[in-house]
Design an enzyme around this catalytic site. Structure first.
Site, short mmCIF file in Angstrom:
data_model
loop_
_atom_site.label_atom_id
_atom_site.label_comp_id
_atom_site.label_asym_id
_atom_site.label_seq_id
_atom_site.Cartn_x
_atom_site.Cartn_y
_atom_site.Cartn_z
N ARG A 39 34.31 31.36 -6.52
CA ARG A 39 34.76 32.75 -7.16
C ARG A 39 35.86 32.88 -8.06
O ARG A 39 35.43 33.82 -8.99
CB ARG A 39 34.96 33.82 -5.88
CG ARG A 39 33.79 33.77 -4.86
CD ARG A 39 34.02 34.76 -3.68
NE ARG A 39 32.59 34.69 -2.98
CZ ARG A 39 32.50 35.82 -2.09
NH1 ARG A 39 33.42 36.70 -1.97
NH2 ARG A 39 31.55 35.87 -1.37
N LYS A 195 21.43 38.47 11.57
CA LYS A 195 20.94 39.71 11.70
C LYS A 195 19.98 40.35 11.09
O LYS A 195 19.88 40.21 9.73
CB LYS A 195 22.41 40.86 11.53
CG LYS A 195 23.52 40.55 12.48
CD LYS A 195 24.49 41.56 12.41
CE LYS A 195 25.75 41.47 13.33
NZ LYS A 195 26.71 42.56 12.94
N GLY A 347 26.87 34.07 0.37
CA GLY A 347 27.30 33.96 1.80
C GLY A 347 27.12 32.26 2.23
O GLY A 347 27.44 31.38 1.46
N GLY A 370 25.69 40.20 0.36
CA GLY A 370 25.19 41.76 0.89
C GLY A 370 24.77 42.43 -0.51
O GLY A 370 24.03 43.11 -0.49
#
Length: 393
Positions: A39, A195, A347, A370
């Site tokens: 990053r 999820k 992720g 996300g």
């Protein structure tokens, strides 16, 4: 109209001016050591461009979830050291109070973790004004934070002009827009992780536009439970079982595992066995997709002309249960080599392709899980909407 980007600015917009740049330095740390610098590396193009144009970057980023408390273990100090080495020039790490001092005029300033400050995550206007007062130009290059209406994301953009996207965000938008607009068929989508609820909007969207949706990881456990299978002590999202059942009853084109690698616990890999999905023992948990499912999913991925993958196939951080995820990473790399356009959606799945040494063999590895999901579902993000727009050339 499109989002205005850093390269749209004239040199006079940057030269001699302080440029507030929001980046995503939410890096993994192990006792103060950055274990994955990707990053930070991803932000260097924008920072170097600003510096070469004569601008003075004032860098904002969060790290972790300190909940408006100063947590030394979540300091950006290790990032400052890495930036100094990468940019080959001094980088001063300052608190916001220190950065507001007019004497703080070094070429590169890094403001300490924005989430140490009360009001950051709720988009407090007074905090946004303090951030905006640090410069005259705003660049948002924090793709992984664009879905958050935080003070350092949307608040600053609404106060400074010009407010533009950096090169990292520009690359992300280019890749993800290709998935939304005209994906070449067969378009294969792979979902993993835990999820369903976090991905439900995108599941709806991509079921309509993709040719095949493969589901693995703990997300698959919930669908298997909805099909009536006993899942032992596997992680199941109980409050989403009915939702999963509704998808199945509507005949959604989902490919689910047919076999699983199960064990009593992640640290008891020596007891792992492979079972069919209808034969999970009572005291066992599904921790990876089984070898037959690995082969079937890999074939589907290698047949793709367009691929989007978000979420691991199992507990890949535990090496004995990483093979399903790594198999798909290898298949994605092979598909890319054969001409497919492949996107890995941030992720854990992004970490997996990097761990496999295959990040450069994928068309695009997103820096924001996300944010990538929300952009694919909605076509925009709060942080994008706050930036300037320009007419298409």
């Amino acid at each position: 109209m499109r989002t205005r980007v850093l390269s749209d600015l004239a040199e006079t917009d940057l030269c001699g001016r302080r440029v507030v740049i929001r980046v995503d330095y939410n890096v993994p740390l192990d006792e103060g050591r950055i274990t994955d610098p990707s990053r930070v590396t991803a932000s260097l193009d924008s920072l170097r461009y600003i510096l070469e144009a004569g601008g003075h970057p004032v860098i904002l980023s969060h790290l972790g979830r300190p909940k408006a408390q100063v947590r030394p273990e979540m300091s950006l100090r290790p990032v400052a050291a890495l930036l100094e080495k990468s940019l080959e020039r001094p980088v001063r790490l300052l608190s916001l109070d220190e950065a507001e001092d007019p004497a703080a005029d070094e070429a590169v300033l890094l403001v300490e973790n924005t989430r140490f400050l009360e009001g950051e995550t709720r988009g407090d206007p007074s905090l946004a004004r303090r951030f905006a007062a640090l410069g005259e130009v705003f660049v948002n290059d924090a793709f992984g934070s664009l879905h958050r209406a935080h003070a350092s994301v949307t608040g600053v953009a609404e106060l400074l002009t010009p407010a533009v996207a950096g090169f990292l965000v520009e690359r992300e938008l280019h890749a993800l827009s290709a998935l939304r607009e005209k994906p070449e068929s067969p378009f294969v989508v792979v979902f993993g992780g835990a999820k369903i609820g976090d991905k439900i909007e995108l599941v709806d969207e991509l079921l309509e536009r993709s040719d095949r949706v493969l589901v693995g990881g703990a997300m698959a456990n919930t669908f298997l439970r909805a099909m009536g299978y006993s899942m032992g002590i596997s992680l199941v999202e109980e409050d989403s079982v009915e939702l999963a059942r509704s998808y199945l009853s509507e005949g959604a084109a989902l490919d689910l595992p047919t076999d699983l690698v199960v064990a009593p616990a992640p640290d008891r890999a020596d007891e792992a066995i492979v079972v069919l999905v209808d034969s999970v023992p009572a005291g066992m948990a599904a921790l990876d997709i089984g070898p037959e499912t690995q082969r079937r999913f890999s074939r589907r991925v290698m047949e793709a002309k367009t691929l989007f993958w978000n979420g691991p196939m199992g507990m890949f951080e535990s090496r004995p249960f990483a093979e399903g995820t790594l198999a798909l990473a290898r298949a994605a790399a092979e598909a890319t080599g054969a001409g497919a356009f492949t996107v890995v959606g941030g992720g854990d799945s992004a970490a997996a392709v990097r761990e496999a040494g295959l990040a450069t063999a994928i068309s695009h590895v997103s820096t924001g899980g996300g944010a990538a999901l929300e952009f694919l579902a909605q076509g925009t993000l709060p942080g994008l909407q706050a930036l300037d727009e320009v007419s298409e050339r």
